[in-house]
Scaffold this active site. Structure first.
Site, PDB file in Angstrom:
ATOM      1  N   ARG A 122      -5.663   5.738  -7.735  1.00  0.00           N
ATOM      2  CA  ARG A 122      -5.416   7.179  -7.795  1.00  0.00           C
ATOM      3  C   ARG A 122      -5.398   7.668  -9.243  1.00  0.00           C
ATOM      4  NH1 ARG A 122      -0.018   7.571  -4.317  1.00  0.00           N
ATOM      5  NH2 ARG A 122      -0.310   9.818  -4.652  1.00  0.00           N
TER       6      ARG A 122
ATOM      7  N   THR B 108      -1.804   5.512   2.148  1.00  0.00           N
ATOM      8  CA  THR B 108      -3.012   4.698   2.070  1.00  0.00           C
ATOM      9  C   THR B 108      -3.067   3.805   3.307  1.00  0.00           C
ATOM     10  OG1 THR B 108      -2.999   4.681  -0.347  1.00  0.00           O
ATOM     11  CG2 THR B 108      -4.232   2.939   0.747  1.00  0.00           C
TER      12      THR B 108
ATOM     13  N   LEU C  23       0.860  -1.171   0.000  1.00  0.00           N
ATOM     14  CA  LEU C  23       0.000   0.000   0.000  1.00  0.00           C
ATOM     15  C   LEU C  23       0.898   1.223   0.000  1.00  0.00           C
ATOM     16  CD1 LEU C  23      -2.666  -0.948   2.728  1.00  0.00           C
ATOM     17  CD2 LEU C  23      -2.898  -1.145   0.245  1.00  0.00           C
ATOM     18  N   ASP C  24       0.456   2.280  -0.673  1.00  0.00           N
ATOM     19  CA  ASP C  24       1.226   3.521  -0.640  1.00  0.00           C
ATOM     20  C   ASP C  24       1.360   4.004   0.811  1.00  0.00           C
ATOM     21  OD1 ASP C  24       1.336   3.491  -3.386  1.00  0.00           O
ATOM     22  OD2 ASP C  24      -0.400   4.812  -3.634  1.00  0.00           O
ATOM     23  N   LYS C  25       2.354   4.807   1.050  1.00  0.00           N
ATOM     24  CA  LYS C  25       2.619   5.326   2.391  1.00  0.00           C
ATOM     25  C   LYS C  25       1.372   5.918   3.027  1.00  0.00           C
ATOM     26  CE  LYS C  25       5.203   8.974   4.793  1.00  0.00           C
ATOM     27  NZ  LYS C  25       6.205  10.066   4.639  1.00  0.00           N
TER      28      LYS C  25
END
Length: 337
Positions: free
Chosen positions: A267, A166, A162-164
């Site tokens: 996104r 998210t 997961l992105d930082k």
């Protein structure tokens, strides 16, 4: 050693110009001489031949840190060409990357745990894997501290990220067979991942949409991904199913189901539709509703257990900042059902 003409000195470092004043107990100095086989090669490639136990990436970092000298002069360009009979001194020392895979005790929100796998509920702001700018304090470091056996697994068993900024659910393997099995399940699209997102602009049109649009590196901004034309730019096919949960005049609350796992997929797809995520400034989402991070949460994760075969379903409640944002926009909390 790949070249018998190359000479490596194992004698203790002398107190001369080749010794560095800041050399401490974690530093080892190696004195070498380039042979005919290295003549004309790039510095970083030539060093790999002399000290093959170290990666080219690590040696490039040493060059960046002024840790490589030729004939007593500090070298700062990995691409410079070396000459036979040049004397090189390498200051082998820890670099941020070499120290990245170290245990760090941290609080982990473990939604499920057995001997085969974990399901982690990741908070926003936690980086999943060490990378430039974040060589420590990552989920990987926390997993290594939680279970020392994770050190034996690639990426400590992390099979997706997961992105930082998210938040939400991730599955992590605890054994190599389970890691391989989870990777196969993800590749076969047999791991269901659903997200809730708060996006700008009211939703118009059908409540459910299938977005099939290839994603690649943005040709105009290498820091971003973008929907691309595969006839003109490299990229990969990507599919996201998007369902409207609730609308308001400021924007919309949507549920997103991933069918592929491209970088920044949700996104990018939402931004391409004119609905950038709230506070996702990289993709055109303005700060709003009190949010300081992209409004994206992985709320549901489902898969068949790779060992027991049991159907597994996990759900994660929204973090407080997203709850507050929904409240500010007058949106419903009852979206998980």
């Amino acid at each position: 050693m790949k070249n018998s003409e190359s000479i490596i000195s194992s004698e203790p470092a002398s107190d001369d110009a080749e010794d560095r004043a800041d050399a401490g107990p974690d530093v080892e100095l190696r004195h070498l001489i380039f042979g005919a086989a290295q003549h004309g090669q790039r510095l970083d490639r030539a060093l790999v031949e002399l000290v093959p136990e170290f990666s080219r990436s690590y040696l490039q970092q040493l060059i960046d840190l002024d840790g490589v000298m030729i004939n007593g002069a500090v070298m700062r360009k990995p691409a410079m060409r070396v000459k036979a009979s040049d004397t090189v001194t390498i200051e082998l020392r820890p670099t941020p990357q070499s120290q990245a895979f170290k245990p760090e005790v941290m609080a982990l929100n473990i939604a499920y745990e057995d001997e085969h796998l974990w399901v982690i509920d990741k908070p926003a702001g936690l980086v999943v894997h060490p990378a430039p700018g974040n060589w420590s304090g990552t989920l990987l470091n926390g997993l290594l501290a939680y279970d020392e056996k994770a050190m034996n697994l690639p990426r400590a068993g992390i099979v997706h990220r997961l992105d930082k900024d998210t938040s939400g659910l991730m599955v992590v393997a605890r054994t190599r067979p389970v890691m391989d099995a989870l990777i196969r399940l993800i590749a076969a699209r047999e791991v269901s991942r659903q997200y809730v997102a708060l996006a700008h602009a009211p939703w118009v049109g059908p409540r459910q949409r299938e977005v099939s649009a290839p994603i690649g590196r943005d040709p105009h901004n290498r820091l971003r991904m973008a929907v691309v034309d595969l006839d003109k730019s490299p990229g990969k096919l990507a599919r996201t199913d998007i369902e409207l949960l609730e609308n308001c005049h400021q924007g919309c609350l949507v549920r997103c189901t991933l069918h592929t796992g491209r970088t920044h997929q949700i996104r990018v797809h939402l931004a391409s539709m004119g609905h950038p995520l709230v506070a996702d400034e990289l993709y055109g989402g303005a700060l709003a509703a009190g949010l300081r991070r992209q409004a994206l949460h992985a709320f549901r994760l489902a898969f068949d257990h790779p060992v027991t075969g049991r159907s597994m379903l996990f759900e994660s409640s929204l973090a407080e900042d997203l709850n507050v944002a929904l409240s500010q926009w007058g949106l419903s909390y009852n979206y998980l059902q």
